[in-house]
Design a protein around this motif. Sequence first.
Motif, PDB file in Angstrom:
ATOM      1  N   VAL A  15       0.836  -1.374   0.154  1.00  0.00           N
ATOM      2  CA  VAL A  15      -0.163  -0.201  -0.177  1.00  0.00           C
ATOM      3  C   VAL A  15       0.825   1.360   0.314  1.00  0.00           C
ATOM      4  O   VAL A  15       0.410   2.221  -1.005  1.00  0.00           O
ATOM      5  CB  VAL A  15      -0.520  -0.287   0.858  1.00  0.00           C
ATOM      6  CG1 VAL A  15      -1.524   1.430   1.690  1.00  0.00           C
ATOM      7  CG2 VAL A  15      -1.964  -0.819   0.766  1.00  0.00           C
ATOM      8  N   VAL A  16       1.806   0.933   0.510  1.00  0.00           N
ATOM      9  CA  VAL A  16       2.381   3.106   0.741  1.00  0.00           C
ATOM     10  C   VAL A  16       2.953   2.265  -0.041  1.00  0.00           C
ATOM     11  O   VAL A  16       3.935   3.630  -0.458  1.00  0.00           O
ATOM     12  CB  VAL A  16       3.700   2.240   2.439  1.00  0.00           C
ATOM     13  CG1 VAL A  16       4.830   1.649   2.522  1.00  0.00           C
ATOM     14  CG2 VAL A  16       3.865   4.201   2.758  1.00  0.00           C
ATOM     15  N   ALA A  53      -1.151   7.722   1.814  1.00  0.00           N
ATOM     16  CA  ALA A  53      -0.037   6.366   1.029  1.00  0.00           C
ATOM     17  C   ALA A  53       0.106   6.086   2.399  1.00  0.00           C
ATOM     18  O   ALA A  53      -0.210   4.919   2.872  1.00  0.00           O
ATOM     19  CB  ALA A  53       0.267   6.002   0.430  1.00  0.00           C
ATOM     20  N   VAL A  54       1.013   6.607   3.554  1.00  0.00           N
ATOM     21  CA  VAL A  54       1.417   6.351   4.323  1.00  0.00           C
ATOM     22  C   VAL A  54       0.148   6.639   5.383  1.00  0.00           C
ATOM     23  O   VAL A  54       0.306   5.006   6.348  1.00  0.00           O
ATOM     24  CB  VAL A  54       2.409   7.215   5.177  1.00  0.00           C
ATOM     25  CG1 VAL A  54       3.048   7.055   6.435  1.00  0.00           C
ATOM     26  CG2 VAL A  54       3.649   7.175   4.473  1.00  0.00           C
ATOM     27  N   LEU A  55      -0.867   7.232   5.472  1.00  0.00           N
ATOM     28  CA  LEU A  55      -2.012   6.961   6.987  1.00  0.00           C
ATOM     29  C   LEU A  55      -2.295   6.124   6.442  1.00  0.00           C
ATOM     30  O   LEU A  55      -2.859   5.132   7.652  1.00  0.00           O
ATOM     31  CB  LEU A  55      -2.735   8.507   6.505  1.00  0.00           C
ATOM     32  CG  LEU A  55      -3.872   7.979   7.584  1.00  0.00           C
ATOM     33  CD1 LEU A  55      -3.379   8.298   8.192  1.00  0.00           C
ATOM     34  CD2 LEU A  55      -4.380   9.141   6.800  1.00  0.00           C
ATOM     35  N   ILE A  56      -3.006   5.369   4.854  1.00  0.00           N
ATOM     36  CA  ILE A  56      -3.796   4.318   4.795  1.00  0.00           C
ATOM     37  C   ILE A  56      -3.331   3.052   5.030  1.00  0.00           C
ATOM     38  O   ILE A  56      -3.790   2.145   5.844  1.00  0.00           O
ATOM     39  CB  ILE A  56      -4.111   4.429   3.173  1.00  0.00           C
ATOM     40  CG1 ILE A  56      -5.252   5.515   2.690  1.00  0.00           C
ATOM     41  CG2 ILE A  56      -5.158   3.109   3.130  1.00  0.00           C
ATOM     42  CD1 ILE A  56      -4.964   6.092   1.301  1.00  0.00           C
ATOM     43  N   ALA A  57      -1.995   3.063   4.976  1.00  0.00           N
ATOM     44  CA  ALA A  57      -0.992   1.812   4.595  1.00  0.00           C
ATOM     45  C   ALA A  57      -0.479   1.511   6.651  1.00  0.00           C
ATOM     46  O   ALA A  57      -0.975   0.559   7.418  1.00  0.00           O
ATOM     47  CB  ALA A  57       0.774   2.277   4.658  1.00  0.00           C
ATOM     48  N   VAL A  93       6.745   8.505  10.067  1.00  0.00           N
ATOM     49  CA  VAL A  93       7.160   8.816   8.947  1.00  0.00           C
ATOM     50  C   VAL A  93       5.741   9.342   9.151  1.00  0.00           C
ATOM     51  O   VAL A  93       5.712  11.267   8.602  1.00  0.00           O
ATOM     52  CB  VAL A  93       6.852   8.352   8.219  1.00  0.00           C
ATOM     53  CG1 VAL A  93       6.942   8.854   6.911  1.00  0.00           C
ATOM     54  CG2 VAL A  93       8.013   6.767   8.466  1.00  0.00           C
ATOM     55  N   TYR A  94       4.862   9.693   9.818  1.00  0.00           N
ATOM     56  CA  TYR A  94       3.206  10.287   8.796  1.00  0.00           C
ATOM     57  C   TYR A  94       3.397  11.545   9.754  1.00  0.00           C
ATOM     58  O   TYR A  94       3.083  12.625  10.040  1.00  0.00           O
ATOM     59  CB  TYR A  94       1.932   9.340   9.083  1.00  0.00           C
ATOM     60  CG  TYR A  94       0.220  10.303   8.919  1.00  0.00           C
ATOM     61  CD1 TYR A  94       0.262  10.399   8.207  1.00  0.00           C
ATOM     62  CD2 TYR A  94      -0.365  10.784  10.309  1.00  0.00           C
ATOM     63  CE1 TYR A  94      -0.959  11.428   7.701  1.00  0.00           C
ATOM     64  CE2 TYR A  94      -1.080  11.423   9.625  1.00  0.00           C
ATOM     65  CZ  TYR A  94      -1.405  12.008   8.434  1.00  0.00           C
ATOM     66  OH  TYR A  94      -2.911  12.459   8.166  1.00  0.00           O
ATOM     67  N   THR A 144      10.421  11.583   4.710  1.00  0.00           N
ATOM     68  CA  THR A 144       9.596  11.464   3.441  1.00  0.00           C
ATOM     69  C   THR A 144       9.209   9.892   3.439  1.00  0.00           C
ATOM     70  O   THR A 144      10.842   9.784   3.933  1.00  0.00           O
ATOM     71  CB  THR A 144      10.478  12.274   2.807  1.00  0.00           C
ATOM     72  OG1 THR A 144      10.570  13.800   2.760  1.00  0.00           O
ATOM     73  CG2 THR A 144      10.624  11.294   1.413  1.00  0.00           C
ATOM     74  N   TRP A 145       8.912   9.541   2.434  1.00  0.00           N
ATOM     75  CA  TRP A 145       8.849   7.011   2.533  1.00  0.00           C
ATOM     76  C   TRP A 145       9.739   6.899   1.427  1.00  0.00           C
ATOM     77  O   TRP A 145       9.527   7.417  -0.215  1.00  0.00           O
ATOM     78  CB  TRP A 145       7.857   7.053   2.107  1.00  0.00           C
ATOM     79  CG  TRP A 145       7.529   5.301   2.558  1.00  0.00           C
ATOM     80  CD1 TRP A 145       7.402   4.834   1.227  1.00  0.00           C
ATOM     81  CD2 TRP A 145       7.466   4.945   3.341  1.00  0.00           C
ATOM     82  NE1 TRP A 145       7.917   3.102   1.357  1.00  0.00           N
ATOM     83  CE2 TRP A 145       7.453   3.240   2.822  1.00  0.00           C
ATOM     84  CE3 TRP A 145       7.590   4.875   4.728  1.00  0.00           C
ATOM     85  CZ2 TRP A 145       7.596   1.781   3.227  1.00  0.00           C
ATOM     86  CZ3 TRP A 145       7.598   3.975   5.541  1.00  0.00           C
ATOM     87  CH2 TRP A 145       7.944   2.223   4.750  1.00  0.00           C
ATOM     88  N   ASP A 146      10.646   7.412   1.198  1.00  0.00           N
ATOM     89  CA  ASP A 146      11.832   6.851   0.170  1.00  0.00           C
ATOM     90  C   ASP A 146      12.829   5.317   0.378  1.00  0.00           C
ATOM     91  O   ASP A 146      13.846   5.694   1.014  1.00  0.00           O
ATOM     92  CB  ASP A 146      12.882   8.183  -0.030  1.00  0.00           C
ATOM     93  CG  ASP A 146      13.507   7.922  -1.018  1.00  0.00           C
ATOM     94  OD1 ASP A 146      12.893   7.345  -2.387  1.00  0.00           O
ATOM     95  OD2 ASP A 146      13.920   8.906  -1.068  1.00  0.00           O
ATOM     96  N   PHE A 147      11.510   4.347   0.492  1.00  0.00           N
ATOM     97  CA  PHE A 147      12.964   2.871   0.631  1.00  0.00           C
ATOM     98  C   PHE A 147      11.564   1.899   0.015  1.00  0.00           C
ATOM     99  O   PHE A 147      11.682   0.651   0.014  1.00  0.00           O
ATOM    100  CB  PHE A 147      12.003   3.179   1.952  1.00  0.00           C
ATOM    101  CG  PHE A 147      12.489   3.651   3.284  1.00  0.00           C
ATOM    102  CD1 PHE A 147      13.796   3.291   3.856  1.00  0.00           C
ATOM    103  CD2 PHE A 147      11.717   4.309   4.444  1.00  0.00           C
ATOM    104  CE1 PHE A 147      14.507   5.264   4.949  1.00  0.00           C
ATOM    105  CE2 PHE A 147      11.746   5.380   5.184  1.00  0.00           C
ATOM    106  CZ  PHE A 147      13.167   5.563   5.608  1.00  0.00           C
TER     107      PHE A 147
END
Length: 584
Positions: free
Chosen positions: A225-226, A241-245, A522-523, A528-531
Amino acid sequence: MVARYRVLFCSLLLLLSAAAVQSRRVVDPSLPSDQISDGVDAGSRGHWDQPYLITRSFYAASDSCDQTYGFMPCTTTWIGNLFLILVYGYLMYIAATFLSSGSELLLEILGPGLIGGLFLPILGALPDALLILVSGLSGSTATAQEQVSVGMGLLAGSTVMLLTVIWGSCIIVGKCDLEHDGADIVAVDKADTKGFSVLGSGVTTDKPTSWAAGIMVISVIPFLVVQIPQIMKSTSGRHLAVLIALVVSLVLLVAYCLYQVFQPWIQKRRLEYNIHRHIMFGFIRHVKKRSLGKLFTDDGEVDEEMVKKLFNSIDEDKDGSLSAAELKALIIGINFEEIDFDEDDAVSKIIADFDRSNNSKLELGEFIDGVKRWLGRAVNGKGSIANLGTMKFLDSALDQTRREHASLIAGDQSDEASEGADNSKWISLKATLLLVLGTVIAAIFADPLVDAVDNFSDATSIPTFFISFIALPLATNSSEAVSAIIFASRKKKRTASLTFSELYGAVTMNNVLCLSVFLALVYVRGLTWDFTAEVLVILIVCVVMGLFASLRTTFPLWTSFIAFLLYPFSLALVYVLDYVLGWS
């Protein structure tokens, strides 16, 4: 346990002593601006006599590290930070061991139910979760963005290590001879005559263990998801997307815990475990009644002469071994009616656990070793050996297993049904203290460990991800690894099933609980989600090993080589994707 406390005390004393060291700096204004003196001058001569000079730039570099909490030792040299990583890592290992020991004691007192299904899995993942938490709470957003890679490295490293190095090691130490059983090939319990035959030896687990592997595959959904915005090459929807994940991972966490508590096959496995414990305590109690002396000598060792006399009295035909019929005569007086199984079932379980030669008989050495082993298991967490030798203690232990059995049958884990033996209050207190101590140690030293990893990365120019990927899982998962390997070495289908179920369960908790903590950081902090590369590694290992384990129950020795190779493959893949192709 006392030795462990001593080691912990000495480690803490060493750290506090290092933090208390002070030094003074004396700068002579007559000296060049880039040099300082050791503070020794020549008095009235007005000049310095052979001073030991160091450059001011070197001093500034060594003075630039920040002490965690304002007093913990710090350094900017790579070897100093390596030392700190080892010390802090060992303390995290101690914390994980305390949490594991306290959990086992709590399980003995309160029974499986909510404790085994909800509380203990969360405690097992607590050290990892705390390290991930502190990695994203440090300093400014920029600092947190830099240090959060430590948390991602730990998350990926723990998952990969459990499913590769530890999984493969359990196959090797737990391997038995593979034989045809109709159309299937299964491992024969405790038979290991084919050595390291890649096709002729291996491990067999039960079907529920395959279901646990399938659940582990489902637990990677939040990772997918993320990654959706990255897959679509979109930057606008990453925060959403981070929140949904995060929501998905929390839902899966709650669902998994409820599944652990209420799923019938898990309760059935716990019921079988409880029956085995009841037989063990009943057997020990009966051995105590039949013996004319004490179970233990004055120095706390099992009285082998007493056990030998008991063996000879049971061996009616004097052939030097005990048959099933002779064993049944020994335990005929044990009252098993209350938990609905008979003496034949008890005899088969005793032979299965004692018989090392697989001839369905017990020789003297096997009988003595078996009695010692069961006495050791019974005394674990149950007070002193002296207590174990009393009929009052054994009666209480049997009564406790009967109540736990009734509770499991009824599906009710009430306080009244799970009251312990006479020393249950002390055991409960000990379990609580271990859990509190383990939690406190993990909470205190998680932040210094993350700082040491970050400083070591700066000193060596090695990315923090690789340091945390390799080093930190050794600290937080060592106790689980040792326990799993020891349990697998018993070379039985039942113990192998429990071992691999625990491994899949630990990875599942990483994928839901630890990921939930990471996503929340992260949220909330706007990181920044960069993994992408790291997530890809987790997905590959979890899906490959999960599907592989969910589609079969027998694993020949060659499967361990696949698991081992996945570990260096994971490291190489992250390096290529991040530092060659520049994905992150």
